[in-house]
Design a protein around this motif. Structure first.
Motif, mmCIF file in Angstrom:
data_model
loop_
_atom_site.group_PDB
_atom_site.id
_atom_site.type_symbol
_atom_site.label_atom_id
_atom_site.label_comp_id
_atom_site.label_asym_id
_atom_site.label_seq_id
_atom_site.Cartn_x
_atom_site.Cartn_y
_atom_site.Cartn_z
ATOM 1 N N THR A 136 0.843 -1.190 0.000
ATOM 2 C CA THR A 136 0.000 0.000 0.000
ATOM 3 C C THR A 136 0.881 1.243 0.000
ATOM 4 O OG1 THR A 136 -1.532 -1.254 1.349
ATOM 5 C CG2 THR A 136 -1.935 1.116 1.168
ATOM 6 N N GLY A 137 1.887 1.246 0.854
ATOM 7 C CA GLY A 137 2.793 2.393 0.933
ATOM 8 C C GLY A 137 3.490 2.624 -0.386
ATOM 9 N N PHE A 138 3.895 1.541 -1.025
ATOM 10 C CA PHE A 138 4.576 1.677 -2.308
ATOM 11 C C PHE A 138 3.653 2.317 -3.337
ATOM 12 C CE2 PHE A 138 5.566 0.145 -6.522
ATOM 13 C CZ PHE A 138 6.859 0.604 -6.633
ATOM 14 N N VAL A 139 2.397 1.867 -3.361
ATOM 15 C CA VAL A 139 1.452 2.430 -4.331
ATOM 16 C C VAL A 139 1.198 3.902 -4.021
ATOM 17 C CG1 VAL A 139 -0.908 2.302 -5.206
ATOM 18 C CG2 VAL A 139 0.387 0.208 -4.838
ATOM 19 N N ILE A 140 1.099 4.230 -2.708
ATOM 20 C CA ILE A 140 0.825 5.625 -2.333
ATOM 21 C C ILE A 140 1.953 6.541 -2.797
ATOM 22 C CG2 ILE A 140 0.585 7.235 -0.408
ATOM 23 C CD1 ILE A 140 -0.894 5.114 1.103
ATOM 24 N N CYS A 141 3.194 6.155 -2.561
ATOM 25 C CA CYS A 141 4.263 7.067 -3.008
ATOM 26 C C CYS A 141 5.011 6.532 -4.219
ATOM 27 C CB CYS A 141 5.178 7.491 -1.875
ATOM 28 S SG CYS A 141 5.782 6.164 -0.855
ATOM 29 N N ALA A 142 4.260 5.852 -5.090
ATOM 30 C CA ALA A 142 4.860 5.369 -6.334
ATOM 31 C C ALA A 142 5.381 6.523 -7.174
ATOM 32 C CB ALA A 142 3.837 4.573 -7.128
ATOM 33 N N ASN A 143 4.760 7.704 -7.021
ATOM 34 C CA ASN A 143 5.210 8.849 -7.824
ATOM 35 C C ASN A 143 6.618 9.295 -7.442
ATOM 36 O OD1 ASN A 143 4.129 9.646 -5.373
ATOM 37 N ND2 ASN A 143 3.815 11.742 -6.087
ATOM 38 N N LEU A 144 7.163 8.739 -6.367
ATOM 39 C CA LEU A 144 8.557 9.028 -6.036
ATOM 40 C C LEU A 144 9.486 7.950 -6.575
ATOM 41 C CD1 LEU A 144 8.137 10.174 -2.337
ATOM 42 C CD2 LEU A 144 8.390 11.585 -4.367
ATOM 43 N N PHE A 145 8.993 6.690 -6.559
ATOM 44 C CA PHE A 145 9.850 5.578 -6.993
ATOM 45 C C PHE A 145 9.882 5.427 -8.515
ATOM 46 C CE2 PHE A 145 8.295 4.125 -2.786
ATOM 47 C CZ PHE A 145 9.518 4.009 -2.149
ATOM 48 N N ILE A 146 8.697 5.406 -9.101
ATOM 49 C CA ILE A 146 8.623 4.992 -10.506
ATOM 50 C C ILE A 146 9.381 5.934 -11.443
ATOM 51 C CG2 ILE A 146 7.017 4.620 -12.428
ATOM 52 C CD1 ILE A 146 5.310 3.030 -10.602
ATOM 53 N N SER B 55 2.032 3.381 -15.283
ATOM 54 C CA SER B 55 2.813 2.161 -15.035
ATOM 55 C C SER B 55 2.330 1.363 -13.833
ATOM 56 C CB SER B 55 4.291 2.493 -14.795
ATOM 57 O OG SER B 55 4.691 3.606 -15.515
ATOM 58 N N ILE B 56 1.732 2.037 -12.855
ATOM 59 C CA ILE B 56 1.478 1.378 -11.572
ATOM 60 C C ILE B 56 0.567 0.167 -11.716
ATOM 61 C CG2 ILE B 56 -0.451 2.867 -10.888
ATOM 62 C CD1 ILE B 56 2.255 1.634 -8.521
ATOM 63 N N GLY B 57 -0.379 0.235 -12.648
ATOM 64 C CA GLY B 57 -1.286 -0.898 -12.850
ATOM 65 C C GLY B 57 -0.508 -2.151 -13.233
ATOM 66 N N ILE B 58 0.432 -1.975 -14.171
ATOM 67 C CA ILE B 58 1.256 -3.110 -14.600
ATOM 68 C C ILE B 58 2.089 -3.610 -13.415
ATOM 69 C CG2 ILE B 58 3.045 -3.873 -16.197
ATOM 70 C CD1 ILE B 58 0.830 -3.075 -17.835
ATOM 71 N N VAL B 59 2.646 -2.661 -12.653
ATOM 72 C CA VAL B 59 3.462 -3.066 -11.504
ATOM 73 C C VAL B 59 2.626 -3.923 -10.552
ATOM 74 C CG1 VAL B 59 4.782 -2.275 -9.514
ATOM 75 C CG2 VAL B 59 4.908 -1.017 -11.658
ATOM 76 N N ILE B 60 1.426 -3.465 -10.242
ATOM 77 C CA ILE B 60 0.564 -4.210 -9.315
ATOM 78 C C ILE B 60 0.299 -5.612 -9.850
ATOM 79 C CG2 ILE B 60 -1.752 -4.316 -8.291
ATOM 80 C CD1 ILE B 60 -1.744 -1.271 -8.225
ATOM 81 N N GLY B 61 -0.109 -5.671 -11.133
ATOM 82 C CA GLY B 61 -0.439 -6.968 -11.715
ATOM 83 C C GLY B 61 0.749 -7.912 -11.710
ATOM 84 N N VAL B 62 1.900 -7.411 -12.172
ATOM 85 C CA VAL B 62 3.080 -8.281 -12.264
ATOM 86 C C VAL B 62 3.526 -8.709 -10.866
ATOM 87 C CG1 VAL B 62 5.492 -8.398 -12.969
ATOM 88 C CG2 VAL B 62 3.817 -7.326 -14.466
ATOM 89 N N THR B 63 3.431 -7.800 -9.896
ATOM 90 C CA THR B 63 3.806 -8.158 -8.528
ATOM 91 C C THR B 63 2.970 -9.342 -8.046
ATOM 92 O OG1 THR B 63 4.340 -5.867 -8.035
ATOM 93 C CG2 THR B 63 3.989 -7.314 -6.152
ATOM 94 N N LEU B 64 1.668 -9.251 -8.247
ATOM 95 C CA LEU B 64 0.794 -10.314 -7.739
ATOM 96 C C LEU B 64 1.028 -11.625 -8.474
ATOM 97 C CD1 LEU B 64 -2.407 -8.142 -7.280
ATOM 98 C CD2 LEU B 64 -0.901 -9.005 -5.500
ATOM 99 N N VAL B 65 1.144 -11.544 -9.808
ATOM 100 C CA VAL B 65 1.386 -12.771 -10.571
ATOM 101 C C VAL B 65 2.681 -13.417 -10.094
ATOM 102 C CG1 VAL B 65 1.964 -13.685 -12.852
ATOM 103 C CG2 VAL B 65 0.120 -12.033 -12.619
ATOM 104 N N THR B 66 3.734 -12.587 -9.983
ATOM 105 C CA THR B 66 5.032 -13.123 -9.566
ATOM 106 C C THR B 66 4.951 -13.724 -8.171
ATOM 107 O OG1 THR B 66 6.013 -11.332 -10.825
ATOM 108 C CG2 THR B 66 7.483 -12.557 -9.371
ATOM 109 N N MET B 67 4.254 -13.015 -7.281
ATOM 110 C CA MET B 67 4.139 -13.492 -5.903
ATOM 111 C C MET B 67 3.547 -14.905 -5.876
ATOM 112 S SD MET B 67 2.154 -11.654 -2.801
ATOM 113 C CE MET B 67 0.520 -12.195 -3.179
ATOM 114 N N PHE B 68 2.447 -15.086 -6.608
ATOM 115 C CA PHE B 68 1.808 -16.404 -6.611
ATOM 116 C C PHE B 68 2.732 -17.456 -7.198
ATOM 117 C CE2 PHE B 68 -2.156 -14.061 -6.039
ATOM 118 C CZ PHE B 68 -2.725 -14.843 -5.070
ATOM 119 N N CYS B 69 3.347 -17.110 -8.325
ATOM 120 C CA CYS B 69 4.182 -18.114 -8.995
ATOM 121 C C CYS B 69 5.384 -18.480 -8.137
ATOM 122 C CB CYS B 69 4.653 -17.590 -10.342
ATOM 123 S SG CYS B 69 3.330 -17.486 -11.516
ATOM 124 N N VAL B 70 6.042 -17.465 -7.567
ATOM 125 C CA VAL B 70 7.226 -17.742 -6.757
ATOM 126 C C VAL B 70 6.827 -18.557 -5.536
ATOM 127 C CG1 VAL B 70 8.963 -16.689 -5.267
ATOM 128 C CG2 VAL B 70 8.560 -15.779 -7.548
#
Ligand SMILES: Nc1ncnc2c1ncn2[C@@H]1O[C@H](COP(=O)(O)OP(=O)(O)OP(=O)(O)O)[C@@H](O)[C@H]1O
Ligand SMILES: [Mg+2]
Lengths: 462, 252
Positions: free
Chosen positions: A242-252, A287-302
């Motif tokens: 959640t924190g990452f999504v909130i301040c994604a405008n600093l990271f991305i 970009s954040i939508g893709i980040v969220i999706g890929v994070t979740l997919v990766t999390m499940f697969c890993v």
């Protein structure tokens, strides 16, 4: 403006709202069908109630994720529509309309978009759900039960309309900044890079990130001798994400810049990098939508494949287990992957609009000696920056979360308190890379063609 | 550079016609016009709105194609070139200064000046570097080089555009109402810079303008009406130019 004209800019929002609602109603229809079919065999039982309740929780979570990603895309689309209408808004303001009244126009349009999209989506979702059930009955996996539409589909309908409207409201904030003067002056592009100062938001975001990371670490440590570690880690994961999504405008934007530098320093990649950074908020939201999706997919697969590696080779090799494992992965990836599709709509839309808004700039470059293919390469590079950055971030976050989950679950019973090595399935990485390439190319076809069609004379005309 | 010797031309248009649209909405923007832009000269192009000034400039700069006629830039007939070749020609042989929106908003002043070299994927040679340095100093841009366009005033933006246009020493610089968006003092500065570039460095410049004062900075003033060259003056005062323009208008 006629209704058709008004709606044209909103097509992506309608699509996104429809996709979300279809996803929700399809899930609910399917669950209801499964429930009535099972109850048809065993009679209504309390233990099924719990299972059905859990299924609804799972479906609700996936639907919520899709809805959230959809809301981000819609907010982005609306802010782009506002940018395209600045002249008109400025003229209204000049003639005495209040900023709030101008913003309410977008709120109304948001409501309309939400209703059109959600109604269509829910209907499509019901049809899909019923067909899926019929297919399951046909191949014998399920006993026939009277097909019905559950009342619960009202939820995705309402949720779709509400989130779309809310997203439209958030996305149209830029209306408040339009000055009546912009109708008179040939307005220079608003200074970009001047990110709105949002101390509170950043503070809250950082708090969540740090608290979440601490939670993850604590969870890992606690789980070495206590099963409750998983719970702590889960909270930590949710908070940090959640924190990452909130301040994604600093990271991305920083990540975009880094990835951009990998593309060398030719004029195309330099311009592309400058463009993906020109409006950090917008690139972030794209970009954040893709980040969220890929994070979740990766999390499940890993998580799933790391778990799999705990079993003895005999268990791993059992074809039944392999099939069950693959089916589980496929369902999880399919459910999460849906939000990636919604996010992709956002990327496509963002690129198309940004090319349209840059007509004059592209014309200027053409006049100064940029060839058509060079312009095209710039646009492709820009899309590639965005896609690669999002996928890399998603892989990194997803692997971390997936590993922490497995570590907390299995370190104690299986590894005797030791540490687990995370497995990143190569197939996952390969398919994510393939998906990135496909997405980039698909997202870029139309905008790149639009961009090369810009004549250099456009730059000279006012 | 004396007006008695026949000047070499930087660009030469021979009986060029440009037609927009198809009958009955056909518009003849240029009617068999023959013009020459002399090398090393600052030429102003004047004429009523819709007379074809911008069209003339677009065609000569290779931004649009003539319906018929021949256009030479240096010794190259550009009517025979394809889009890629035209683009390279613009990059190397032509400079542009527009009324506004001259600069790429995402690049700072220095990167904008260096853009034509970069588009050419060519490193700036030490000799070109010192030329650019000199331009930057003469145009008073030294302490503005790291600023983005939105951080510059209109006059400063025009000066960056002038520096960029001069940097590659093109055969011909086109300026379409370069002072149209500036106040009169800033306009005078910009015009002086253009006139200096032509006298000091022998830069050929063609400038479209509606303003007799702007035209008075030029070595030569061409008057266009209805897609044809109707009159021509050597360097003249603003009064003489307005008088000539007025006469031409009442005659038609
Ligand atoms: N793309 C176009 N399609 C159709 N007609 C055009 C086009 N461009 C120019 N014209 C017409 O050609 C004629 C000459 O236009 P041009 O822009 O060259 O005039 P101008 O002298 O630059 O005018 P102004 O001083 O107003 O800028 C005008 O009648 C104009 O309407
Ligand atoms: Mg014109």
């Amino acid at each position: 403006m006629s209704l058709g004209e008004t709606l044209r800019g909103h097509c992506p929002s309608i699509l996104v709202s429809a996709l979300g609602a279809a996803f929700g109603s399809c899930l609910l229809t399917t669950i209801a069908g499964l429930q009535s079919s099972i109850e048809g065999i065993f009679g209504p039982g309390a233990s099924f109630r719990t299972a059905v309740f859990l299924l609804h929780i799972v479906a609700g979570t996936f639907f919520g994720i899709a809805l959230f990603v959809g809301a981000i895309v819609t907010a982005n689309t609306f802010s782009a529509v506002v940018a395209g209408r600045v002249q008109t808004i400025a003229l209204y303001r000049l003639l005495g309309a209040s900023a709030q009244s101008q913003r309410r126009v977008f709120l109304r349009e948001g409501g309309m978009v939400g209703i059109i999209g959600a109604v269509t989506g829910v209907l499509v979702g019901i049809v899909l759900g019923l067909s899926l059930l019929a297919a399951l009955v046909a191949n014998g996996s399920l006993t026939a039960a009277p097909a019905s539409v559950p009342a619960t589909v009202a939820f995705p309908l309402v949720a779709g309309v509400v989130t779309t409207t809310a997203a439209a409201w958030v996305g149209s904030r830029a209306v408040l900044a339009v000055s009546p003067l912009q109708a008179i002056e040939a307005a220079q592009e608003a200074p970009f890079g001047a990110v709105r100062r949002r101390g509170i938001r950043t503070g809250v975001g950082f708090f969540f990130v740090i608290a979440g990371l601490l939670g993850l670490a604590l969870g890992v440590v606690v789980s070495l001798d206590n099963p409750n570690g998983l719970f702590i880690a889960m909270l930590g994961g949710m908070a940090s994400f959640t924190g990452f999504v909130i301040c994604a405008n600093l990271f991305i934007p920083r990540a975009l810049n880094l990835v951009g530098k990998l593309f060398g320093s030719g004029p195309e990649s330099r311009l592309a990098r400058a463009n993906s950074l020109r409006n950090p908020e917008r690139s972030t939201r794209a970009s954040i939508g893709i980040v969220i999706g890929v994070t979740l997919v990766t999390m499940f697969c890993v998580a799933l494949s790391s778990m799999n590696s705990f079993f003895t080779p005999e268990v791993q090799a059992d074809p039944d287990n392999v099939a069950a494992f693959q089916a589980m992965t496929a369902v999880a990836v399919g459910l999460v992957g849906f939000s990636v599709i919604i996010a992709a709509v956002g990327v496509v839309n963002d690129l198309s609009i940004s090319v349209l808004q840059r007509r004059r700039e592209i014309g200027l470059l053409r006049a100064l000696g940029f060839t058509g293919p060079q312009v095209q390469r710039t646009i492709v590079t820009e899309a590639a920056h965005m896609a690669i950055t999002s996928v890399l971030l998603g892989l990194l976050l997803g692997t971390t979360y997936g590993w922490v989950g497995v570590q907390c679950l299995y370190s104690r019973p299986m590894a005797g308190g030791g540490f687990v090595v995370p497995t990143v399935p190569p197939l996952l990485v390969a398919s994510l890379i393939a998906a990135t390439v496909v997405l980039t190319l698909a997202a870029v076809v139309v905008p790149a063609r639009t961009a090369t069609a810009v004549s250099p004379i456009d730059a000279l005309q006012r | 550079m004396t007006s008695t010797t026949p000047a070499r031309s930087a660009a030469q248009l021979t009986s060029v016609t440009k037609t927009f649209g198809v009958a009955p909405q056909e518009v003849q923007a240029l009617r068999a016009i023959t013009v020459s832009f002399n090398a090393g000269e600052f030429t102003a192009i004047m004429g009523p709105s819709g007379s074809g000034k911008s069209t003339l400039m677009h065609l000569t700069a290779g931004l649009d194609r003539a319906t018929s006629g021949q256009i030479l830039i240096g010794d190259t007939d550009i009517t025979a070139l394809d889009d890629a070749a035209l683009t390279v020609l613009r990059r190397r042989q032509i400079g542009f200064i527009f009324q506004s929106f001259n600069l790429v908003p995402t690049l700072d002043a220095m990167s904008n000046i260096a853009l034509p070299f970069e588009l050419d994927r060519r490193a700036i040679s030490p000799e070109e570097r010192s030329w650019i340095d000199r331009l930057v100093d003469e145009l008073g841009l030294r302490d503005r080089l790291t600023h983005r366009p939105h951080q510059l005033s209109g006059g400063q933006q025009q000066r960056v555009a002038i520096a960029r246009a001069l940097a590659t020493r093109p055969d011909l610089i086109f300026a379409d109402e370069p002072t149209g968006a500036l106040d009169s003092r800033t306009s005078r500065e910009v015009l002086t810079l253009l006139a200096d570039a032509s006298t000091k460095y022998g830069q050929s410049i063609a400038m479209v303008t509606h303003d007799p004062v702007a035209a008075s900075y030029a070595d030569r003033v061409l008057f266009i009406a209805d897609g044809q060259l109707v009159h021509e003056l050597r360097r003249s005062s603003a009064e003489e130019i307005s008088r000539a323009a007025l006469e031409l208008e009442t005659r038609s």
